[in-house]
Design a protein around this motif. Structure first.
Motif: not given
Length: 372
Positions: A139, A300, A304, A336
């Motif tokens: 990521t 991050y 994921a 995300t």
């Protein structure tokens, strides 16, 4: 009649326990939970656990709940292999981790051989995704991206400076500085010192004496906050006035605890602060209410888990990690907390993602990193 009843009862129990065995989607979280880089391990763990809790509260993935398994690699490649093998034996099919490139690279081979998909929030060495493995994703960006950003910045803003390039001999540290070094060389700029240190070193007096003798005014460092902080503090104590510039291995407020006020003026590359992304607003508030500041790789790691969940949904099942991997390598945008992400065929994010930060004192008087 008794036999028949027992058989029916046994089959019912098997069905119940079989259903329960499939009830959880196991996601391993691997990183330095203990040791000198434990601050980053905490970011991984908190990010993944928060994501799992939020996804589970919304109904899970395909009606199943996510269960997190933690693996402590202590930033050591051998321990990383042990963690990977433990995940294999536990039936884990998806891993968020590892932190260090030097751990992610060998661990990914174990995962590939055993049908496990790996998404690292932090391993930036290009070789992680350049080996043609089916299972490697990240990521974060890559060192050939952030090293170029650093090299270009140094060339534009430190004209005439005497530059020392120092690295910790790790795939991350040396890989990062070598990219910047090549960028500088292409612009006709040569470092006066190119030196390696060892991870875990505490005394840098010999290195600093060498830097002073060469009249160095800029140190470009490849490594983590643990050694960088000591170099800063000892440089200040020994009268070396040089700016330290590094990469995303600096993004922990623990750096200022090690370096003290010597951290002021330090530069580093990292992505635009994910905490400022509108998509992260509610999640950031949840973290802060719980007493945890979601800096650096926390979001991050959260992202994921979101990507794994999206991939499972697209694949229609969590049972085949390679099918899940294929489902998220289509180039389709995935939402995300760090923004919309697309992956290329290697498993790298398709957007360049690095800017410059400078360490200054915040409103509370404590040093931290601010976007320049």
């Amino acid at each position: 009649m008794k036999k028949s009843l027992v058989s029916v009862f046994s089959l019912t129990l098997l069905a119940v326990f079989g259903a329960n065995a499939r009830a959880d989607i196991l996601i391993g979280v691997a990183g330095p939970i203990t040791g000198p880089n434990a601050a980053f391990g905490a970011q991984f763990q908190k990010g993944a656990e928060r994501a799992a809790a939020d996804i589970n509260a919304a109904g899970g993935v395909l009606g199943q709940q996510i269960s997190i398994r933690i693996g402590d690699d202590v930033s050591d490649p051998k321990q990383g292999i042990s963690v990977a093998n433990k995940f294999v034996s536990d039936g884990v099919k998806f891993v968020v981790g590892h932190f260090n490139s030097g751990v992610s690279i060998p661990a990914s081979e174990v995962y590939a051989e055993n049908g496990i998909l790996e998404i690292t929030p932090a391993s930036t060495n290009p070789q992680y995704t350049e080996r043609g493995l089916w299972n490697t994703f990240r990521t974060c960006g890559r060192d050939d991206q952030q090293g170029k950003v650093a090299g270009d910045y140094i060339a534009a803003n430190f004209k005439g400076a005497k530059i020392a390039i120092v690295h910790d001999k790790s795939p991350y540290g040396q890989g990062l500085v070598d990219v910047a070094k090549n960028v500088l060389n292409q612009k006709g700029i040569k470092a006066v010192i190119y030196e390696g240190i060892n991870v875990g070193d505490k005394d840098f007096s010999a290195l600093i004496a060498k830097l002073k003798q060469a009249d160095v005014s800029l140190i470009y460092f490849g490594g983590l906050h643990t050694e960088a902080g000591l170099i800063m503090r000892q440089s200040a104590d020994q009268g070396l006035k040089a700016t330290l510039f590094s990469g995303d291995g600096m993004v922990s407020n623990e750096l200022s605890s090690i370096a003290g006020d010597a951290v002021i003026g330090t530069l580093n590359t990292f992505a635009p602060d994910p905490r400022k992304n509108p998509a992260a607003k509610d999640v950031v508030e949840k973290f802060r209410k719980s007493g945890f500041e979601p800096e650096a790789y926390t979001l991050y790691s959260y992202a994921a888990v979101q990507i794994i969940a999206a991939g499972i949904s697209k694949a229609g099942s969590p049972d085949d990690a390679q099918k899940v991997a294929n489902s998220i390598k289509t180039g389709e945008s995935l939402s995300t907390v760090i923004g919309d992400i697309r992956f290329n065929s290697k498993g790298d994010v398709t957007r360049p993602d690095y800017i410059i930060y400078e360490w200054k004192k915040g409103e509370d008087g404590k040093p931290t990193y601010f976007e320049k």
